[in-house]
Design a protein around this motif. Structure first.
Motif, PDB file in Angstrom:
ATOM      1  N   LYS A  29       0.815  -1.309   0.262  1.00 36.86           N
ATOM      2  CA  LYS A  29       0.224   0.209   0.034  1.00 36.86           C
ATOM      3  C   LYS A  29       0.913   1.224   0.145  1.00 36.86           C
ATOM      4  N   MET A  54       6.615   0.695   2.585  1.00 38.03           N
ATOM      5  CA  MET A  54       5.432   0.145   2.905  1.00 38.03           C
ATOM      6  C   MET A  54       5.355  -1.366   2.651  1.00 38.03           C
ATOM      7  N   MET A 109       3.113   2.290   9.712  1.00 35.45           N
ATOM      8  CA  MET A 109       3.838   3.545   9.789  1.00 35.45           C
ATOM      9  C   MET A 109       3.895   3.761  11.376  1.00 35.45           C
ATOM     10  N   ARG A 110       3.147   3.372  12.177  1.00 36.33           N
ATOM     11  CA  ARG A 110       3.273   3.215  13.627  1.00 36.33           C
ATOM     12  C   ARG A 110       4.281   2.794  14.174  1.00 36.33           C
ATOM     13  N   ARG A 111       4.485   1.444  13.691  1.00 35.66           N
ATOM     14  CA  ARG A 111       5.760   0.162  13.945  1.00 35.66           C
ATOM     15  C   ARG A 111       7.271   1.000  13.384  1.00 35.66           C
ATOM     16  N   TYR A 124       0.180   3.604   2.072  1.00 31.25           N
ATOM     17  CA  TYR A 124       0.342   4.279   3.125  1.00 31.25           C
ATOM     18  C   TYR A 124      -0.472   3.023   3.925  1.00 31.25           C
ATOM     19  N   ASP A 125       0.184   2.768   5.214  1.00 33.56           N
ATOM     20  CA  ASP A 125      -0.415   1.877   6.039  1.00 33.56           C
ATOM     21  C   ASP A 125      -0.112   2.394   7.468  1.00 33.56           C
ATOM     22  N   SER A 126      -1.197   2.657   8.064  1.00 37.03           N
ATOM     23  CA  SER A 126      -1.063   3.444   9.362  1.00 37.03           C
ATOM     24  C   SER A 126      -0.348   2.356  10.446  1.00 37.03           C
ATOM     25  N   HIS A 127      -0.709   1.028  10.429  1.00 39.07           N
ATOM     26  CA  HIS A 127      -0.263   0.212  11.421  1.00 39.07           C
ATOM     27  C   HIS A 127       1.044   0.120  11.096  1.00 39.07           C
TER      28      HIS A 127
END
Length: 670
Positions: free
Chosen positions: A20, A364, A27-29, A22-25
């Motif tokens: 993807k 990503m 990115m948080r990691r 952008y993947d928020s999960h």
């Protein structure tokens, strides 16, 4: 077979995944790796905001210069900045030029600060991530490496981490910079003249449509690039490792054709991406130039005709341009020039955002693969509460059943409750060991013989708990191996394999393997005990003689003797020799036999052998056949039984039996 194909397809899909944008999960990691460097990141963010503001200051200064000194603008209609400048044209222009130059130097300073700090942070993050991945790989069980090719794991440590570094250094913050620049430009354009701003931004929907189509094609080509790159890495690693076989069988042309096919996939994927870029950038340039032309056309007429009502076919739009300029003033020549410059600068970040999109997408996809590896736990770990053995060297197998297959929960539940007869008839499980039970007493020398695939090496691997058994129990030093600390358990063993493996470094490094407690005297004594000390001392640098990758500077026999010295220097309580002399010459084998008597003294020894003449003096001989322990006894006892061992002996060494008065030195690890 179908299950293996599904696994291969899943692994291929993992490599082919485009990821993807952008993947928020994820990115948080990823942001967790930034925490130790929070001050540097904060300074970089502040520098980006200030730089974005500094970058958009130039056109406004140009506008002030034109409207203040090149156009007759009444004093009351001058901007706040213009009213604080000298009324003398030359002096005022000089002041504005100094401000412009100061803004440029300020922007360059901020860019240097931001670039240096983020590149420094990126390198730190790469170091941390690679260290974490390598530590994780070291903690994985041996079965993990059976299922995952080396090339794929190397890609995780190298190119995938590089993709993440590019995101941190040229991706995320650069995207923020482009967004801030776009926001500042839009705000200033709307403030100067929002009708002209809307006119300049009218082409944005068409640019967004072109960008959407561009991303679709680039995404597909990127997916194929990742797949082709993975194939190239895997193919190259395999064929370079097996180059001697390729050359031996004259397969260079065939290998080159296969590599060319894989390389062609990679080239075609990049060619398609280049074609997409070649179409996209001219489209964006054309649309941005169109927007500038519209601004120049309508705004130029407004300036030249003093914003008369005949400017547009629609009087309402003419009225807007006449009444809504900077701070409520009409559109001036300075506003028009500033608009043209802002319009030119506005579309550059949009093009950059498309490139950053690819960087973010690559990151990503890379982070997904890296975290998937890091989230894969080892199937063989030390228990929370460990039990220490008594150090006796006693080994016991109790009704051990083992398969290399990965079993699902249903299969595991059936194995727990099944009878031995039911276990043997399980068609969906390929057993390697079937109910194997035996005991090796302390200081006993045992040999394991049998046909290829009988389970000989598997037995020694299970002793060191490289794999976990499905049923039964294995005891080393009187304690179940599943209750012992893995490091303490494996420290008890010294292993010499048929294919010796040496690391790059020196001979001393390969004997010690990082065990600093081994003194120089102990290392040299071990080398002398296996009859390789004289050879090492004859080298120009002695024990500090360099060893290249996989010991390419040494012969097979010399590498094997170094492996013997390594095992002996670590003073193991249990010695395992797995076909350790089958690939050496006769002279080297004789030297090893002379050293074996010293090596097996005072420790439990397990010898895996094909040549039966070398293990006739073993205290016990275990005969394996199709995963079953079929016979056990001494050489003479097994011959008297006239069973499998007798048949093997008849085939191999019928006329080479060693008399009962032979020396224990005839033992070998063949």
């Amino acid at each position: 077979m179908a299950e293996e194909k599904d696994k291969d397809a899943a692994r291929q899909q993992d490599d082919d995944s485009a990821g993807k944008a952008y993947d928020s999960h994820l990115m948080r990691r990823l942001m967790v790796y930034l925490r130790p460097y929070r001050p540097q990141v904060i300074v970089s963010c502040v520098a980006i905001i200030l730089k974005a503001g500094s970058d958009v200051l130039g056109p406004y200064l140009t506008k002030v210069a034109v409207d203040t000194y090149m156009v007759n603008t009444p004093q009351e209609k001058l901007s706040w900045l213009a009213r604080h400048l000298s009324r003398h044209a030359t002096t005022g222009i000089t002041q504005l030029a100094a401000l412009y130059l100061g803004a440029i130097f300020f922007s360059y300073g901020l860019e240097f600060m931001q670039a240096y700090l983020m590149q420094w942070t990126g390198q730190k993050i790469m170091f941390d991530m690679r260290s974490q991945i390598f530590r994780h790989l070291q903690s994985m069980h041996v079965g993990f490496f059976d299922r995952n090719p080396v090339g794929r794991l190397v890609t995780r440590v190298t190119s995938d981490v590089d993709a993440l570094n590019e995101m941190f250094t040229s991706g995320v913050l650069a995207i923020f910079e482009d967004i801030f620049v776009l926001a500042f430009i839009v705000i200033i354009m709307l403030w100067l003249s929002w009708p002209l701003a809307l006119l300049a931004l009218a082409v944005i929907p068409m640019i967004l449509l072109a960008t959407k189509v561009f991303r679709k094609y680039v995404r597909d080509s990127y997916r194929r690039q990742r797949a082709a790159t993975a194939k190239i890495n895997s193919f190259t690693q395999e064929y370079v490792s097996g180059m001697s076989v390729v050359q031996l069988f004259n397969r260079e042309k065939r290998a080159f054709r296969d590599f060319t096919a894989v390389n062609e996939e990679n080239k075609q994927a990049w060619t398609d991406a280049i074609f997409a870029y070649a179409l996209y950038y001219p489209v964006v340039d054309f649309l941005s130039t169109t927007a500038i032309a519209l601004v120049l056309w309508r705004g130029g007429i407004a300036v030249l005709q003093n914003m008369g009502p005949h400017l547009f076919a629609h009087p309402e739009l003419a009225y807007l341009l006449h009444n809504y300029g900077a701070a409520g003033n009409p559109i001036t020549l300075g506003i028009l020039i500033a608009f043209i410059q802002y319009a030119q600068r506005f579309f550059r970040p949009i093009q950059d955002l498309s490139d950053k999109y690819n960087i973010l997408q690559a990151a990503m996809a890379a982070s997904e693969r890296v975290f998937k590896l890091l989230d894969t736990g080892s199937e063989v770990v030390s228990p929370e509460r460990t039990a220490a053995g008594d150090g006796s060297g006693r080994i016991e197998f109790r009704n051990v059943w083992f398969t290399y297959q990965r079993l699902d929960e249903t299969q595991q539940a059936r194995i727990v409750t099944a009878t031995p007869e039911q276990l043997r008839t399980m068609s969906d499980v390929e057993w390697i060991l079937c109910g194997v039970s035996f005991t090796l007493e302390p200081n006993e020398t045992a040999a394991i013989v049998g046909h290829t695939g009988a389970g000989k090496t598997t037995i020694t691997n299970l002793m060191m708990r490289f794999y976990d058994i499905q049923r039964g129990a294995i005891f080393v030093d009187g304690v179940d191996v599943r209750e012992q600390d893995l490091k303490a358990l494996r420290r008890r063993f010294g292993v010499v394999l048929q294919d010796p493996f040496l690391f790059s470094g020196t001979i001393a490094d390969n004997i010690r393997l990082g065990s600093t407690w081994i003194t120089d005297e102990q290392m040299e004594r071990a080398a002398d005990d296996v009859n390789i000390g004289d050879f090492i001392r004859s080298q120009p640098l002695g024990f500090l003689e360099p060893v290249r990758e996989r010991g390419s500077t040494l012969s097979t026999g010399q590498k094997q003797l170094v492996s013997f010295a390594r095992a002996l220097a670590h003073a193991p309580g249990i010695l395992i020799l797995d076909e350790a002399t089958s690939s050496v010459d006769t002279e080297t084998e004789v030297r090893v036999r002379l050293a074996l008597a010293r090596m097996i003294t005072g420790r439990t020894s397990v010898l895996i052998a094909h040549r039966l003449s070398t293990i006739q003096r073993a205290d016990a001989i275990l005969v394996m056949h199709k995963g079953l322990l079929r016979e056990r006894g001494t050489h003479q006892q097994l011959l008297a039984q006239r069973g499998l061992y007798w048949k093997l002996y008849q085939l191999q060494y019928r006329d080479q039996e060693i008399d009962s008065g032979g020396s224990l030195a005839t033992l070998s690890a063949d």
